[in-house]
Design an enzyme around this catalytic site. Structure first.
Site, short mmCIF file in Angstrom:
data_model
loop_
_atom_site.label_atom_id
_atom_site.label_comp_id
_atom_site.label_asym_id
_atom_site.label_seq_id
_atom_site.Cartn_x
_atom_site.Cartn_y
_atom_site.Cartn_z
N THR A 8 1.55 6.08 -0.26
CA THR A 8 2.65 5.98 -1.23
C THR A 8 2.25 6.66 -2.53
O THR A 8 1.07 6.79 -2.83
CB THR A 8 3.01 4.51 -1.52
N ASN A 10 4.13 5.54 -5.21
CA ASN A 10 4.82 4.64 -6.12
C ASN A 10 3.81 3.65 -6.73
O ASN A 10 3.25 2.80 -6.04
CB ASN A 10 5.90 3.91 -5.30
N ALA A 11 3.60 3.78 -8.05
CA ALA A 11 2.58 2.97 -8.73
C ALA A 11 2.90 1.48 -8.66
O ALA A 11 1.99 0.65 -8.53
CB ALA A 11 2.47 3.40 -10.19
N HIS A 12 4.18 1.12 -8.71
CA HIS A 12 4.56 -0.30 -8.63
C HIS A 12 4.13 -0.89 -7.28
O HIS A 12 3.59 -1.98 -7.20
CB HIS A 12 6.08 -0.48 -8.73
N ASP A 69 8.18 1.16 4.48
CA ASP A 69 9.51 1.60 4.13
C ASP A 69 10.34 0.34 3.94
O ASP A 69 10.22 -0.61 4.71
CB ASP A 69 10.11 2.51 5.21
N PHE A 149 11.50 -2.69 -10.23
CA PHE A 149 12.13 -1.38 -10.05
C PHE A 149 13.29 -1.51 -9.06
O PHE A 149 13.56 -2.60 -8.55
CB PHE A 149 11.09 -0.36 -9.54
N TYR A 151 16.39 -2.17 -7.05
CA TYR A 151 17.50 -3.13 -7.12
C TYR A 151 17.07 -4.48 -7.69
O TYR A 151 17.84 -5.45 -7.63
CB TYR A 151 18.09 -3.33 -5.72
N LYS A 172 6.92 -12.09 -8.35
CA LYS A 172 7.53 -11.24 -7.31
C LYS A 172 6.48 -10.76 -6.32
O LYS A 172 6.71 -10.77 -5.11
CB LYS A 172 8.24 -10.04 -7.95
N HIS A 177 9.24 -9.30 -0.07
CA HIS A 177 9.27 -8.69 1.26
C HIS A 177 8.01 -7.87 1.52
O HIS A 177 7.40 -7.95 2.56
CB HIS A 177 10.52 -7.81 1.35
P1 IMP Z 1 10.81 2.43 -0.27
O1 IMP Z 1 11.03 2.73 1.13
O2 IMP Z 1 9.83 1.32 -0.46
O3 IMP Z 1 10.51 3.62 -1.11
O4 IMP Z 1 12.13 1.81 -0.84
C1 IMP Z 1 13.35 2.49 -0.76
C2 IMP Z 1 14.24 2.03 -1.87
O5 IMP Z 1 14.53 0.63 -1.71
C3 IMP Z 1 13.65 2.15 -3.26
O6 IMP Z 1 13.88 3.42 -3.81
C4 IMP Z 1 14.39 1.09 -4.02
O7 IMP Z 1 15.67 1.56 -4.37
C5 IMP Z 1 14.56 0.02 -2.97
N1 IMP Z 1 13.45 -0.95 -3.05
C6 IMP Z 1 12.32 -0.99 -2.30
N2 IMP Z 1 11.54 -2.02 -2.64
C7 IMP Z 1 12.18 -2.64 -3.65
C8 IMP Z 1 11.86 -3.78 -4.44
O8 IMP Z 1 10.83 -4.45 -4.31
N3 IMP Z 1 12.77 -4.12 -5.37
C9 IMP Z 1 13.91 -3.44 -5.57
N4 IMP Z 1 14.25 -2.37 -4.89
C10 IMP Z 1 13.39 -1.97 -3.91
#
Ligand code: IMP
Length: 193
Positions: A8, A10-12, A69, A149, A151, A172, A177
Site C-alpha cells: 500500500t 496509503n499512510a493511514h 482492498d 479518511f 467515508y 477506529k 474492518h
Molecule cells: P482501499 O481499497 O482500501 O484503497 O479503499 C477503497 C476506498 O474505500 C477508499 O478510497 C475509501 O474511499 C474507502 N475506504 C477504505 N477504507 C476506509 C476506511 O477505513 N474509512 C473510510 N473509507 C474507507
C-alpha cells in the site's frame, strides 16, 4: 522477526496495520522496498483487487506480501459503491465528492445500513490465502468529524453514536474492518511460524 511487505501507499492504512501488528511481524511498506509503481487495481471484486496488488509485488520483488482492498457496501444500493468506493464520484478519488454522491443517492432513503468490508490477500512462497474483516453500521445524513479518511465522516459503526471520524484513530484502529482482517491475518501467521 517475520518480514512482510504491505502493498500500500496509503499512510493511514500503514499506521492502522502497524498499530495492530507491532509485536510479532515487521511490516515493510512499498516505500521501504523502493517500490514507487502505480500498481493496477482493475478487478471487479475486493478479493480480485487485493490479489492483483499482492501478486504484483510478489512477482516483481519476490517478497512475501499482503495487500488489502476495502469497500463500503450500502444495503439500499445493493452493495454499492463496494469495490468502486475510491472512484465512486470520479477518477480523482475525491473523498468529499464521494460522500456527497453517496448522500445524494441516499436522499430520502430510510434504510441507512452499510458495512465496510476488507479483504486481505496474502502470498507466502507462492501460496495464496484470503482474510476478511467487516464492520456494520449506518450512513448518517451529514458528515461529522475530522479524523481518518474516505467515508469515515458519514459512517457510524453499530454500538456507537459517533462517526469513525469522530471516534478518532486509536479507537477506529482497534475496531475497524481493516483491523479485523489484519487480526485474522496475524492469527494465521502466528500459528504458521
Ligand atoms: P482501499 O481499497 O482500501 O484503497 O479503499 C477503497 C476506498 O474505500 C477508499 O478510497 C475509501 O474511499 C474507502 N475506504 C477504505 N477504507 C476506509 C476506511 O477505513 N474509512 C473510510 N473509507 C474507507
Amino acid at each position: 522477526m517475520r518480514k512482510l511487505v504491505f502493498a500500500t501507499n496509503n499512510a493511514h492504512k500503514l499506521d492502522e496495520v502497524k498499530s495492530v501488528s507491532r509485536d510479532s511481524i515487521a511490516i515493510l511498506s512499498l516505500k521501504e522496498i523502493n517500490c514507487f509503481d502505480d500498481i493496477p487495481e482493475t478487478a471487479d471484486t475486493l478479493e480480485g483487487n487485493a490479489l492483483l496488488k499482492a501478486q504484483y509485488i510478489y512477482n516483481k520483488y519476490g517478497y512475501d506480501c499482503f495487500a488489502d482492498d476495502t469497500g463500503l457496501e450500502v444495503d439500499a444500493l445493493d452493495g454499492r459503491p463496494g469495490v468502486y468506493s475510491a472512484r465512486y464520484a470520479g477518477d480523482e478519488q475525491d473523498a468529499v465528492k464521494n460522500m456527497q454522491k453517496l448522500l445524494s443517492e441516499l436522499d430520502g432513503v430510510e434504510n441507512r445500513k452499510a458495512q465496510f468490508r476488507t479483504v486481505v490477500a496474502l502470498i507466502e512462497s507462492g501460496e495464496i490465502r484470503y482474510f476478511e474483516g467487516k464492520i456494520t453500521g449506518k450512513i448518517i445524513r451529514e458528515p461529522a468529524g475530522k479524523t481518518g479518511f474516505g467515508y469515515d465522516p458519514i459512517f457510524i459503526p453499530d454500538g456507537f453514536s459517533q462517526t469513525f471520524a469522530e471516534l478518532g484513530s486509536d479507537l477506529k484502529n482497534k475496531i475497524s474492518h481493516r483491523a479485523l482482517a489484519i487480526n485474522e491475518l496475524k492469527k494465521y501467521l502466528n500459528q504458521s511460524i
